[in-house]
Design a protein around this motif. Sequence first.
Motif, PDB file in Angstrom:
ATOM      1  N   GLY A 204      15.848   8.813   8.529  1.00 12.87           N
ATOM      2  CA  GLY A 204      15.417   7.862   7.521  1.00 12.87           C
ATOM      3  C   GLY A 204      14.460   6.814   8.039  1.00 12.87           C
ATOM      4  N   SER A 205      14.030   6.939   9.297  1.00 13.94           N
ATOM      5  CA  SER A 205      13.132   5.951   9.896  1.00 13.94           C
ATOM      6  C   SER A 205      12.324   6.615  11.001  1.00 13.94           C
ATOM      7  CB  SER A 205      13.938   4.782  10.476  1.00 13.94           C
ATOM      8  OG  SER A 205      13.132   3.949  11.290  1.00 13.94           O
ATOM      9  N   ILE A 206      11.087   6.161  11.206  1.00 15.55           N
ATOM     10  CA  ILE A 206      10.305   6.665  12.330  1.00 15.55           C
ATOM     11  C   ILE A 206      10.680   5.977  13.631  1.00 15.55           C
ATOM     12  CG2 ILE A 206       8.379   7.219  10.799  1.00 15.55           C
ATOM     13  CD1 ILE A 206       6.857   4.819  12.033  1.00 15.55           C
ATOM     14  N   GLY A 207      11.557   4.973  13.556  1.00 14.35           N
ATOM     15  CA  GLY A 207      11.904   4.200  14.743  1.00 14.35           C
ATOM     16  C   GLY A 207      10.894   3.090  14.981  1.00 14.35           C
ATOM     17  N   ARG A 208      11.256   2.188  15.852  1.00 15.37           N
ATOM     18  CA  ARG A 208      10.394   1.026  16.113  1.00 15.37           C
ATOM     19  C   ARG A 208       9.406   1.272  17.234  1.00 15.37           C
ATOM     20  NH1 ARG A 208      13.588  -4.278  16.482  1.00 15.37           N
ATOM     21  NH2 ARG A 208      12.753  -4.643  14.379  1.00 15.37           N
ATOM     22  N   TRP A 209       9.790   2.060  18.225  1.00 17.91           N
ATOM     23  CA  TRP A 209       9.038   2.141  19.462  1.00 17.91           C
ATOM     24  C   TRP A 209       8.334   3.487  19.626  1.00 17.91           C
ATOM     25  CZ3 TRP A 209       9.015  -2.526  21.607  1.00 17.91           C
ATOM     26  CH2 TRP A 209      10.112  -3.366  21.419  1.00 17.91           C
ATOM     27  N   PHE A 210       7.132   3.404  20.204  1.00 16.74           N
ATOM     28  CA  PHE A 210       6.438   4.594  20.672  1.00 16.74           C
ATOM     29  C   PHE A 210       6.205   4.465  22.173  1.00 16.74           C
ATOM     30  CE2 PHE A 210       2.336   6.365  22.045  1.00 16.74           C
ATOM     31  CZ  PHE A 210       2.634   7.704  21.912  1.00 16.74           C
ATOM     32  N   ARG A 211       6.389   5.565  22.886  1.00 15.05           N
ATOM     33  CA  ARG A 211       6.097   5.596  24.329  1.00 15.05           C
ATOM     34  C   ARG A 211       5.140   6.757  24.597  1.00 15.05           C
ATOM     35  NH1 ARG A 211      10.912   5.355  28.560  1.00 15.05           N
ATOM     36  NH2 ARG A 211      10.567   3.115  28.162  1.00 15.05           N
ATOM     37  N   PRO A 212       4.023   6.528  25.261  1.00 18.75           N
ATOM     38  CA  PRO A 212       3.083   7.623  25.542  1.00 18.75           C
ATOM     39  C   PRO A 212       3.700   8.641  26.487  1.00 18.75           C
ATOM     40  CG  PRO A 212       2.439   5.644  26.716  1.00 18.75           C
ATOM     41  CD  PRO A 212       3.558   5.243  25.806  1.00 18.75           C
ATOM     42  N   SER A 213       3.291   9.882  26.322  1.00 17.14           N
ATOM     43  CA  SER A 213       3.772  10.949  27.202  1.00 17.14           C
ATOM     44  C   SER A 213       2.846  11.088  28.395  1.00 17.14           C
ATOM     45  CB  SER A 213       3.846  12.268  26.428  1.00 17.14           C
ATOM     46  OG  SER A 213       2.618  12.530  25.759  1.00 17.14           O
ATOM     47  N   ALA A 214       3.460  11.403  29.559  1.00 23.68           N
ATOM     48  CA  ALA A 214       2.726  11.619  30.812  1.00 23.68           C
ATOM     49  C   ALA A 214       1.922  10.388  31.217  1.00 23.68           C
ATOM     50  CB  ALA A 214       1.810  12.839  30.700  1.00 23.68           C
ATOM     51  N   ALA A 215       2.430   9.201  30.880  1.00 22.97           N
ATOM     52  CA  ALA A 215       1.742   7.961  31.265  1.00 22.97           C
ATOM     53  C   ALA A 215       2.734   6.805  31.186  1.00 22.97           C
ATOM     54  CB  ALA A 215       0.559   7.686  30.355  1.00 22.97           C
ATOM     55  N   GLN A 216       2.617   5.864  32.099  1.00 22.22           N
ATOM     56  CA  GLN A 216       3.471   4.683  32.027  1.00 22.22           C
ATOM     57  C   GLN A 216       2.953   3.699  30.996  1.00 22.22           C
ATOM     58  OE1 GLN A 216       4.123   2.674  35.762  1.00 22.22           O
ATOM     59  NE2 GLN A 216       5.462   1.111  34.862  1.00 22.22           N
ATOM     60  N   TYR A 217       1.646   3.559  30.924  1.00 24.54           N
ATOM     61  CA  TYR A 217       1.022   2.601  30.009  1.00 24.54           C
ATOM     62  C   TYR A 217       0.149   3.336  28.995  1.00 24.54           C
ATOM     63  CZ  TYR A 217       2.410  -0.420  33.867  1.00 24.54           C
ATOM     64  OH  TYR A 217       3.133  -1.051  34.851  1.00 24.54           O
ATOM     65  N   ALA A 218      -0.017   2.731  27.847  1.00 25.38           N
ATOM     66  CA  ALA A 218      -0.836   3.319  26.790  1.00 25.38           C
ATOM     67  C   ALA A 218      -2.268   2.812  26.901  1.00 25.38           C
ATOM     68  CB  ALA A 218      -0.267   2.965  25.424  1.00 25.38           C
ATOM     69  N   THR A 219      -3.230   3.690  26.724  1.00 28.86           N
ATOM     70  CA  THR A 219      -4.623   3.277  26.624  1.00 28.86           C
ATOM     71  C   THR A 219      -4.848   2.616  25.259  1.00 28.86           C
ATOM     72  OG1 THR A 219      -5.362   5.350  25.636  1.00 28.86           O
ATOM     73  CG2 THR A 219      -5.297   5.255  28.060  1.00 28.86           C
ATOM     74  N   GLN A 220      -5.980   1.948  25.126  1.00 27.94           N
ATOM     75  CA  GLN A 220      -6.283   1.324  23.836  1.00 27.94           C
ATOM     76  C   GLN A 220      -6.350   2.367  22.735  1.00 27.94           C
ATOM     77  OE1 GLN A 220      -6.569  -2.107  23.167  1.00 27.94           O
ATOM     78  NE2 GLN A 220      -6.373  -1.259  21.096  1.00 27.94           N
ATOM     79  N   MET A 221      -6.938   3.529  23.037  1.00 19.07           N
ATOM     80  CA  MET A 221      -7.007   4.591  22.038  1.00 19.07           C
ATOM     81  C   MET A 221      -5.612   5.013  21.589  1.00 19.07           C
ATOM     82  SD  MET A 221      -6.479   8.136  21.618  1.00 19.07           S
ATOM     83  CE  MET A 221      -6.576   8.868  23.235  1.00 19.07           C
ATOM     84  N   VAL A 222      -4.692   5.169  22.526  1.00 17.85           N
ATOM     85  CA  VAL A 222      -3.333   5.588  22.176  1.00 17.85           C
ATOM     86  C   VAL A 222      -2.633   4.501  21.372  1.00 17.85           C
ATOM     87  CG1 VAL A 222      -1.066   6.180  23.109  1.00 17.85           C
ATOM     88  CG2 VAL A 222      -3.117   7.216  24.095  1.00 17.85           C
ATOM     89  N   ARG A 223      -2.815   3.257  21.745  1.00 15.20           N
ATOM     90  CA  ARG A 223      -2.209   2.165  20.975  1.00 15.20           C
ATOM     91  C   ARG A 223      -2.734   2.152  19.549  1.00 15.20           C
ATOM     92  NH1 ARG A 223      -2.770  -0.790  25.920  1.00 15.20           N
ATOM     93  NH2 ARG A 223      -4.701  -1.779  25.175  1.00 15.20           N
ATOM     94  N   ASP A 224      -4.042   2.393  19.393  1.00 17.45           N
ATOM     95  CA  ASP A 224      -4.617   2.405  18.055  1.00 17.45           C
ATOM     96  C   ASP A 224      -4.036   3.538  17.209  1.00 17.45           C
ATOM     97  OD1 ASP A 224      -6.204   0.264  18.745  1.00 17.45           O
ATOM     98  OD2 ASP A 224      -8.012   1.469  19.118  1.00 17.45           O
ATOM     99  N   GLN A 225      -3.867   4.704  17.796  1.00 15.84           N
ATOM    100  CA  GLN A 225      -3.324   5.837  17.043  1.00 15.84           C
ATOM    101  C   GLN A 225      -1.846   5.620  16.717  1.00 15.84           C
ATOM    102  OE1 GLN A 225      -5.557   7.799  15.799  1.00 15.84           O
ATOM    103  NE2 GLN A 225      -6.977   6.568  17.053  1.00 15.84           N
ATOM    104  N   ALA A 226      -1.114   5.008  17.626  1.00 17.14           N
ATOM    105  CA  ALA A 226       0.291   4.706  17.346  1.00 17.14           C
ATOM    106  C   ALA A 226       0.394   3.720  16.183  1.00 17.14           C
ATOM    107  CB  ALA A 226       0.955   4.134  18.588  1.00 17.14           C
ATOM    108  N   ARG A 227      -0.491   2.731  16.160  1.00 19.00           N
ATOM    109  CA  ARG A 227      -0.475   1.767  15.055  1.00 19.00           C
ATOM    110  C   ARG A 227      -0.830   2.448  13.737  1.00 19.00           C
ATOM    111  NH1 ARG A 227      -3.910  -1.373  16.972  1.00 19.00           N
ATOM    112  NH2 ARG A 227      -2.435  -2.674  18.127  1.00 19.00           N
TER     113      ARG A 227
END
Length: 301
Positions: A204-227
């Motif tokens: 019933g929810s997508i959850g609050r958090w996203f974590r990128p795969s195969a990376a500790q930190y998210a790039t700006q592109m990944v953050r934008d797509q997650a948003r």
Amino acid sequence: MTADRRTVLRTAARLAALTAAGGLLTACGSGSPRRADPGTLAVHPGTVDPQHTTDPAWNGGEGPASAEPTAPAEPQPTAAAAAATQPTAPPTPPVLPPLAAGTPVEVVNGPRTGKNVALTFHGAGDPKLATALLEAAEQRGAKVTVMVVGSWLDQQPQMARRILDGGHELGNHTQNHLNISAMNPDQARAEIAQCADRLQRLTGSIGRWFRPSAAQYATQMVRDQARAVGYEHVLSFDVDPRDYNDPTAAELQRRVLASVRGGSVVALHMGHQCTVDALPGILDGLAKAGLKPVTASQLCA
């Protein structure tokens, strides 16, 4: 003379008379004469054969009693079939605490002044190991956060409710756990959205958090797509004990306890026996240090 004997004698007399008249018998209901077969004893329709007197289908030798035709009964659905046709209520989404003002877009750790820590787990692997890990945490009152891989939920959909029913938290760790940083924006968004769809359907929810795969930190592109998919926050980590290399349980405990402090986010993995074996010792060590394992949302509340 008994009634049965009188009946037999009358029948024999009729047969003799008919035979003398040319051996003609009338078939029941036919109306046309036929010659009796030699050696055949025909019973007149009016004669009651004692062996049929108790048979409710017997009708004096004229065949089964007629009855009004009835329509075939409507098939009644079984309980299981009836339940399957009922609309399924959507799952109740988990209730999450509001985050503290100023929570960054990418969370690497929580407040350092507190005594809470977040144990986070890559959600994949043998469901028996995952269940054993959850049980070990629950036995000590610990709450964890599982960053789940969508393809794992396709294979083990029951694990989504199992995690939430234990008081834990679920997040999105992409659909296929590929190198998301190397993808183009459309590919990255699809990886995030597909896992989000599984979470929505199952919880019933997508959850609050996203974590990128195969990376500790998210790039700006990944953050934008997650948003774009609906995630305002990315969950990183500051403690990586590398349990995916399968160290001994004692070594894994040492790595975690040597690095963790208030506010830490620890990255661990389901599906590894060493992690299951090490978790009770890790939780005991955190308790001795006055640290409390909570969900990522509780850490940032």
